[in-house]
Design a protein around this motif. Structure first.
Motif, PDB file in Angstrom:
ATOM      1  N   GLY A  74      47.440  38.885  37.861  1.00  0.00           N
ATOM      2  CA  GLY A  74      47.656  39.257  36.471  1.00  0.00           C
ATOM      3  C   GLY A  74      47.452  38.115  35.510  1.00  0.00           C
ATOM      4  N   TRP A  75      47.915  36.920  35.892  1.00  0.00           N
ATOM      5  CA  TRP A  75      47.769  35.756  35.020  1.00  0.00           C
ATOM      6  C   TRP A  75      46.332  35.243  34.986  1.00  0.00           C
ATOM      7  CZ3 TRP A  75      51.153  34.551  31.511  1.00  0.00           C
ATOM      8  CH2 TRP A  75      52.504  34.860  31.690  1.00  0.00           C
ATOM      9  N   TYR A  81      47.033  42.025  30.305  1.00  0.00           N
ATOM     10  CA  TYR A  81      46.686  42.374  28.928  1.00  0.00           C
ATOM     11  C   TYR A  81      45.615  43.453  28.844  1.00  0.00           C
ATOM     12  CZ  TYR A  81      49.064  37.908  28.552  1.00  0.00           C
ATOM     13  OH  TYR A  81      49.982  36.893  28.686  1.00  0.00           O
ATOM     14  N   GLN A  82      45.239  44.010  29.980  1.00  0.00           N
ATOM     15  CA  GLN A  82      44.233  45.063  30.001  1.00  0.00           C
ATOM     16  C   GLN A  82      44.895  46.430  29.831  1.00  0.00           C
ATOM     17  OE1 GLN A  82      40.945  44.426  30.100  1.00  0.00           O
ATOM     18  NE2 GLN A  82      41.467  42.240  30.127  1.00  0.00           N
ATOM     19  N   PRO A  83      44.150  47.421  29.345  1.00  0.00           N
ATOM     20  CA  PRO A  83      44.703  48.779  29.242  1.00  0.00           C
ATOM     21  C   PRO A  83      45.117  49.280  30.621  1.00  0.00           C
ATOM     22  CG  PRO A  83      42.653  48.596  27.999  1.00  0.00           C
ATOM     23  CD  PRO A  83      42.774  47.335  28.801  1.00  0.00           C
ATOM     24  N   GLY A  84      46.191  50.012  30.663  1.00  0.00           N
ATOM     25  CA  GLY A  84      46.673  50.515  31.941  1.00  0.00           C
ATOM     26  C   GLY A  84      48.102  50.086  32.214  1.00  0.00           C
ATOM     27  N   LEU A  85      48.552  50.348  33.421  1.00  0.00           N
ATOM     28  CA  LEU A  85      49.959  50.139  33.776  1.00  0.00           C
ATOM     29  C   LEU A  85      50.174  48.935  34.689  1.00  0.00           C
ATOM     30  CD1 LEU A  85      50.960  53.876  34.470  1.00  0.00           C
ATOM     31  CD2 LEU A  85      51.370  52.536  32.388  1.00  0.00           C
ATOM     32  N   TYR A  86      49.181  48.036  34.769  1.00  0.00           N
ATOM     33  CA  TYR A  86      49.299  46.908  35.690  1.00  0.00           C
ATOM     34  C   TYR A  86      50.549  46.077  35.390  1.00  0.00           C
ATOM     35  CZ  TYR A  86      47.939  43.001  38.681  1.00  0.00           C
ATOM     36  OH  TYR A  86      47.923  42.035  39.664  1.00  0.00           O
TER      37      TYR A  86
END
Length: 204
Positions: A74-75, A81-86
């Motif tokens: 993620g970092w 910071y991307q669209p979605g639920l990550y």
């Protein structure tokens, strides 16, 4: 029968360590020093956990390393910071993995008592995990100031993260109770409460 102390989980944990090491080397080769530092921190934390902690089921090792991998991804790749639920999923999973592992260490001397007071156990571990999630939010806020970067998007983002942290904590409590019952069974090979609190389990 596969149990929480299955050897395959420990192998998977070491594979995760190898992947983190490769990611650190890759970031260094690309000159992405900040990413390399972040990855190295996750690598050291997860490596220390796997090497030093010998009183937990191997499943906990694997889950802890997997949480480190998800956070590192993620970092480094900006997936938070991307669209979605990550971001939300990783928040819940990280709190789940960390709460599960550290609650067994923190409350090792009380596991026998908790076995006979299931509701107390669920409430205690869930509260423990929520506290960890709150501390993580403070850490993110502090990192944003120190690194002069936007780590926390908004108040809504923080509240959602805390909700997901609470969900992860609750799932950790339920999973911990299941694991506790497995460890406490008379036929369990991992041993009784005395072995949990005072000696390593079979982690060959």
């Amino acid at each position: 029968m596969m149990t929480t102390n299955w050897r395959g989980y420990r192998v998977a944990a070491w594979v995760g360590q190898a992947l983190l090491t490769i990611a650190v080397i890759g970031a260094l080769s690309q000159g992405k020093w900040q990413n390399a530092l972040g990855l190295a921190l996750f690598l050291v934390a997860s490596l220390a956990f796997v090497v030093m902690v010998d009183r937990l089921p191997t499943l906990f090792d694997f889950l802890f390393v997997l949480a480190a991998l998800l956070n590192a991804g993620g970092w480094v790749f900006g997936l938070f910071y991307q669209p979605g639920l990550y971001d939300e999923i990783v928040h819940a999973f990280t709190t789940f993995a960390v709460t599960l592992a550290f609650s067994f260490l923190a409350y090792s001397s009380m596991l026998t008592i908790f076995r006979n007071h299931k509701l107390l156990y669920l409430l205690t571990i869930t509260s423990f995990g929520i506290a960890i999630g709150a501390l993580w939010e403070v850490t993110e806020w502090t990192a944003g100031i120190v690194l002069s970067t936007e780590v926390i998007g908004s108040l809504d983002d923080t509240i959602i993260d805390l909700i997901m942290d609470s969900l992860g904590a609750a799932i950790a409590a339920i999973t911990g109770l299941w694991t506790l019952q497995e460890w406490m069974r008379p036929s369990a090979t991992v041993g009784n409460q005395a072995s949990i609190a005072n000696s390593p389990s079979d982690r060959t």
